[in-house]
Design a protein around this motif. Sequence first.
Motif, short mmCIF file in Angstrom:
data_model
loop_
_atom_site.label_atom_id
_atom_site.label_comp_id
_atom_site.label_asym_id
_atom_site.label_seq_id
_atom_site.Cartn_x
_atom_site.Cartn_y
_atom_site.Cartn_z
N ILE A 344 -48.82 -56.61 -100.45
CA ILE A 344 -48.56 -57.69 -99.48
C ILE A 344 -47.06 -57.96 -99.37
CG2 ILE A 344 -48.98 -60.13 -98.98
CD1 ILE A 344 -51.66 -59.75 -100.50
N SER A 345 -46.37 -58.00 -100.52
CA SER A 345 -44.94 -58.35 -100.44
C SER A 345 -44.12 -57.26 -99.75
CB SER A 345 -44.36 -58.71 -101.81
OG SER A 345 -44.78 -57.82 -102.77
N ARG A 346 -44.61 -56.01 -99.81
CA ARG A 346 -43.87 -54.95 -99.11
C ARG A 346 -43.87 -55.16 -97.59
NH1 ARG A 346 -45.28 -51.71 -103.46
NH2 ARG A 346 -47.39 -51.33 -102.71
N GLN A 347 -44.84 -55.95 -97.13
CA GLN A 347 -44.86 -56.23 -95.69
C GLN A 347 -43.98 -57.42 -95.34
OE1 GLN A 347 -48.92 -56.66 -94.23
NE2 GLN A 347 -49.63 -55.37 -95.88
N TRP A 351 -35.41 -61.88 -97.55
CA TRP A 351 -35.06 -62.74 -98.68
C TRP A 351 -35.67 -64.13 -98.56
CZ3 TRP A 351 -34.07 -61.57 -103.31
CH2 TRP A 351 -33.48 -60.33 -103.59
N HIS A 352 -35.65 -64.68 -97.33
CA HIS A 352 -36.20 -66.04 -97.21
C HIS A 352 -37.70 -66.03 -97.49
CE1 HIS A 352 -37.17 -64.78 -93.03
NE2 HIS A 352 -38.16 -65.64 -93.16
N GLN A 353 -38.37 -64.90 -97.19
CA GLN A 353 -39.81 -64.82 -97.48
C GLN A 353 -40.06 -64.73 -98.99
OE1 GLN A 353 -40.32 -61.33 -94.98
NE2 GLN A 353 -41.62 -62.47 -93.57
N ARG A 354 -39.19 -63.96 -99.66
CA ARG A 354 -39.31 -63.85 -101.13
C ARG A 354 -39.08 -65.21 -101.80
NH1 ARG A 354 -38.99 -58.34 -102.75
NH2 ARG A 354 -37.79 -57.16 -101.25
N ILE A 355 -38.05 -65.91 -101.34
CA ILE A 355 -37.71 -67.20 -101.97
C ILE A 355 -38.83 -68.22 -101.73
CG2 ILE A 355 -36.09 -69.14 -101.86
CD1 ILE A 355 -33.90 -66.97 -101.49
#
Length: 417
Positions: A344-347, A351-355
Amino acid sequence: MRLNSSNSLLSVPSSSLQIPEFPVGTNEGVNESIEFSLVIPTYNEAANVCKIVATLTDLLDEFIPGDYELIVVDDDSPDRTWEIAQSLMPEYPQLKVMRRQNERGLSSAVIRGWQVASGRVLGVIDGDLQHPPHILLKMLRAITEGAEVIDLAVASRHASGGGVSSWSVLRRFLSRGAQVLGLVILPEVLGRVSDPMSGYFLVRRSAIAGVTLNPIGYKILLEVIGRGKIRKITEVGYVFQEREEGESKVTWKQYIEYLHHLILLRSSTGRLAQLSHHFNIPIGRFIRFALVGLSGVFVDMTLLYLLSDPTTLNFPLTRSKILASEIAIYNNFLWNDIWTFGDISRQQKQWHQRIKRLLKFNIICLAGLVINVFVLNILFNKFGINRYVANLIAIGIATIWNFWINLKLSWRVTEVK
Ligand SMILES: Nc1nc2c(ncn2[C@@H]2O[C@H](COP(=O)(O)OP(=O)(O)OP(=O)(O)O)[C@@H](O)[C@H]2O)c(=O)[nH]1
Ligand SMILES: [Mg+2]
């Protein structure tokens, strides 16, 4: 019967790794299918490819003339194996060649070859002449002429008449060790054949059609037995020959991939997997999440020691614990983001999505801590349960909470632009 009319290369399918029920482009496969398609995966086999194509053609021309195809799947070898194979096509009308430039790996090469194959029986043989070609006919006979329906014929180094010619003690040990490990993790797959590591086998198309195969690792046979609908299996003994030309591609990476493969197959095909499928519970993810949680406990403990122990930094306990827990949360987030929920995170890589995910994870885990303390108190004070048993139960409940809420909120599959 379809022959290659030109010497153009086969195009590489880009669909998911599924074998079609009928050969692509045919009308339910009735007229256009052939008896047998044999994939020869190659990487830097320039010195072997001519000989193997010639030997296999001689054998199969005798046995099923015109009713077979040889498909060399080459991963854009620097020694240009694909080009040499392509130059053989006018001389060998049953030969087809695929050159893959955007994908790598033995298992996916085999699957891509099978995806374009026309055979009712699909097979694989190494391109380095380590698999004696004449065994092929024994396997083909067993599958096509046997009185009972056989779905899979495996050339085995451990069946009668089999062996390895001159492997070092270390290689024998590693090979057997890998087999024993596999038997422990996945007995219902590895226990079905004497040589589950074999890369030389034939399978009936209908037994693996429609299931999505996983490209990981070197051991495609595990995938076929684990995910296919394989009823009866036959084995034919063979002696693994020494390589005469070219180099081995086996490295330590393959052993790690093998382990990963076993765990993936275990979590997606075992009884637990059936349950999880039935109740729609992502068991594999949960196991990964719990393992990551365990790594967080080590981080937390180690930091607590380094920060608060009188022999080390001797910081106040509460402050040390808060810092240790927070860093453990970062540790867990990192591994969950890369591994547990990596797909899921590969999609959602920005950076703002990770944070955003990290913040949500942090808050949910802190709430998990509150639940943990609350449950511990109730079980211990109200029900008089032993404090350590109560703590284990509380940790279990908090882990389920952390997993479930993070699954629903932090690693949600959102619309990706
Ligand atoms: N297309 C493709 N073929 C591969 C790849 N890796 C290996 N092969 C081929 O797969 C077959 C088996 O690989 P080998 O390196 O010989 O492995 P092995 O036979 O288990 O080990 P050795 O005894 O050391 O040769 C050979 O025909 C290789 O050329 C790959 O990444 N892509
Ligand atoms: Mg080899």
